[in-house]
Design a protein around this motif. Structure first.
Motif, PDB file in Angstrom:
ATOM      1  N   ALA A  23       2.987   3.131  11.109  1.00 40.43           N
ATOM      2  CA  ALA A  23       4.189   3.954  11.280  1.00 40.43           C
ATOM      3  C   ALA A  23       4.923   4.127   9.952  1.00 40.43           C
ATOM      4  N   GLU A  24       4.982   3.083   9.155  1.00 42.56           N
ATOM      5  CA  GLU A  24       5.628   3.169   7.851  1.00 42.56           C
ATOM      6  C   GLU A  24       4.894   4.144   6.924  1.00 42.56           C
ATOM      7  N   ALA A  25       3.546   4.096   6.933  1.00 43.96           N
ATOM      8  CA  ALA A  25       2.766   5.014   6.098  1.00 43.96           C
ATOM      9  C   ALA A  25       2.982   6.460   6.524  1.00 43.96           C
ATOM     10  N   LEU A  56       0.819  -1.209   0.000  1.00 48.59           N
ATOM     11  CA  LEU A  56       0.000   0.000   0.000  1.00 48.59           C
ATOM     12  C   LEU A  56       0.854   1.261   0.000  1.00 48.59           C
ATOM     13  N   VAL A  57       1.921   1.258   0.761  1.00 48.57           N
ATOM     14  CA  VAL A  57       2.801   2.437   0.774  1.00 48.57           C
ATOM     15  C   VAL A  57       3.393   2.661  -0.615  1.00 48.57           C
ATOM     16  N   THR A  58       3.814   1.590  -1.270  1.00 50.54           N
ATOM     17  CA  THR A  58       4.352   1.708  -2.634  1.00 50.54           C
ATOM     18  C   THR A  58       3.272   2.165  -3.608  1.00 50.54           C
ATOM     19  N   ARG A 117      -3.815   8.865   2.875  1.00 51.63           N
ATOM     20  CA  ARG A 117      -4.472   8.047   1.846  1.00 51.63           C
ATOM     21  C   ARG A 117      -4.419   6.559   2.139  1.00 51.63           C
ATOM     22  N   VAL A 118      -3.574   6.146   3.050  1.00 46.14           N
ATOM     23  CA  VAL A 118      -3.369   4.721   3.328  1.00 46.14           C
ATOM     24  C   VAL A 118      -3.789   4.426   4.762  1.00 46.14           C
ATOM     25  N   LEU A 129       1.707  -5.968  13.416  1.00 45.54           N
ATOM     26  CA  LEU A 129       1.983  -5.550  12.047  1.00 45.54           C
ATOM     27  C   LEU A 129       1.142  -4.354  11.637  1.00 45.54           C
ATOM     28  N   VAL A 130      -0.073  -4.271  12.118  1.00 41.38           N
ATOM     29  CA  VAL A 130      -0.911  -3.100  11.826  1.00 41.38           C
ATOM     30  C   VAL A 130      -0.237  -1.824  12.329  1.00 41.38           C
TER      31      VAL A 130
END
Length: 273
Positions: A106-108, A79-81, A116-117, A100-101
């Motif tokens: 945190a990555e987004a 999703l980030v990509t 958006r994600v 993982l959620v």
């Protein structure tokens, strides 16, 4: 070590390597926090290689008009990509593991796409994702087969589904690729066109009666004019787009529920009986 323990160990290593320990409550042991609250997990967490992620999104032709849903979204990389590199308008990750959620969120945020994600902790089979334009997944074959009836019945015709490694049984893919000796499958949800249709041309004469039989996106059929059989050839269906030939006439059209409308050079219209 159990599958659940392996997943939590992998997630812990990911968090440590990216310096996200501060996101966990300091007063509580992390393994106790998540092992006590995680439901039974159906699939071990195995991240999709980034070149495979990009290939999946390219096969789906993901873009600015699309809402993408990732089933079993893991660390959120698909999703980030999709948001950063392919500009999807919105994306939802559905993941059962709460660790993982939190990591994916945190990555987004770090990538600047958290507007958006979104990521939710939820069971795939209890979550409605019928509004998806693109669905991505890296699940097991039995889970793909359990999801298949929902996808065929609830997703809009034209929705693209991309699966890393595993297929969906008798539903043959519309496209296939391979990365790192593992297959990638892509399906386009087909419109439902089984039955009898009356095809009207912009010229005098009786309608053509078209009878279609459907198995997933594959069609067979017959046609008649004024009670006489006519040859029906080149019958194909891709999402909402249908094409067939009768004699010298090529019929290209778009299915909209129980009607079909010409999209080609030959004007025609069809309605289901």
């Amino acid at each position: 070590m159990s599958a659940l323990a392996r997943r939590h160990l992998a997630a812990l290593l990911l968090l440590c390597s990216f310096g996200l320990q501060a996101a966990m409550p300091a007063a509580q042991d992390a393994s106790q926090l998540y092992i006590d609250t995680t439901p039974a997990l159906d699939v071990d967490y195995v991240p999709t290689p980034m070149p495979t992620v990009r290939k999946m999104l390219e096969m789906a032709e993901a873009g600015p008009e699309d809402h993408l849903v990732d089933l079993g979204s893991g660390d959120g990389r698909i999703l980030v990509t999709a948001a950063r590199k392919y500009g999807v308008r919105s994306a939802l990750g559905i993941e059962l593991d709460p660790w993982l959620v939190e990591y994916a969120r945190a990555e987004a945020m770090e990538a600047g796409v958290s507007d958006r994600v979104k990521f939710v902790q939820a069971d795939l089979f209890e979550t409605d994702f019928a509004n998806a334009d693109v669905v991505t997944m890296y699940l097991l074959p039995q889970l793909n087969l359990r999801l298949r009836p929902y996808m065929l019945a609830r997703l809009s015709p034209g929705t693209r589904i991309v699966s890393h490694s595993f297929d969906m049984g008798e539903w043959q893919p519309d496209a296939r690729a391979e990365m790192y000796k593992k297959p990638i499958f892509m399906w386009i949800v087909p419109a439902q066109v089984s039955g009898t249709w009356e095809v009207e041309l912009n010229r005098e004469g009786p309608p053509i009666v078209l009878t279609l039989r459907q198995e997933f996106q594959h069609l067979e059929g017959s046609a008649s004019l004024a009670g006489q059989a006519v040859q029906l050839d080149e019958l194909t269906l891709s999402g909402r787009d249908i094409r067939f030939r009768i004699g010298d006439d090529v019929f290209e059209g778009r299915v909209d529920g129980r009607t079909m409308q010409s999209t080609g050079t030959l004007p025609w219209f069809a309605m289901s009986r």
